[in-house]
Design a protein around this motif. Structure first.
Motif: not given
Length: 127
Positions: A22-25, A101-103, A88-94
């Motif tokens: 939510k904080s990252l939109g 991932g954010l970019k 976890l890194l893969l999921y977080e990136r998605e």
């Protein structure tokens, strides 16, 4: 305080993941199941990490096979910990929870969908 009491629950992890999104939109309700999966993985990672530390935290251990030969092998707990961290890194990136991932999500959101002929004609009529 016992070590297990200091560990986060799935609910706490899910809340933290959703708060970050939510904080990252990047939050969408459709991602709730993925956030639950990530939370579950964090709890499992904590369990593996605690067991790894409890058993000495050695990356390489001695293993005696059925023939009686002793060899050095990677600690299965260390391997499991690395695997779950990679997942976890893969999921977080998605979900856009890593810089890359954010970019990727922001770049995709900034691209305009190609206009089809009908939408272009309607837009021209509106002018």
């Amino acid at each position: 305080m016992p070590e297990s009491a200091a560990r986060k629950t799935e609910r706490q992890y899910k809340s933290a993941v959703l708060r970050c999104m939510k904080s990252l939109g990047t939050y969408k309700p459709e991602f709730a199941r993925t956030a639950e999966r990530i939370a579950s993985m964090y709890v499992k990672r904590d369990e593996i990490e605690a067991e790894f530390a409890e058993k000495g935290g050695q990356i390489v251990i001695e293993y005696t096979n059925k023939n009686g030969a002793t060899n050095l092998i990677k600690n299965p707990l260390w391997v499991a910990l690395n695997d779950i961290n990679s997942d976890l890194l893969l999921y977080e990136r998605e979900l856009g929870l890593t810089p890359a991932g954010l970019k990727k999500l922001n770049d995709a959101a900034m691209k305009q969908a190609p206009k089809n002929a009908l939408s272009a004609a309607l837009e021209a009529l509106a002018k």
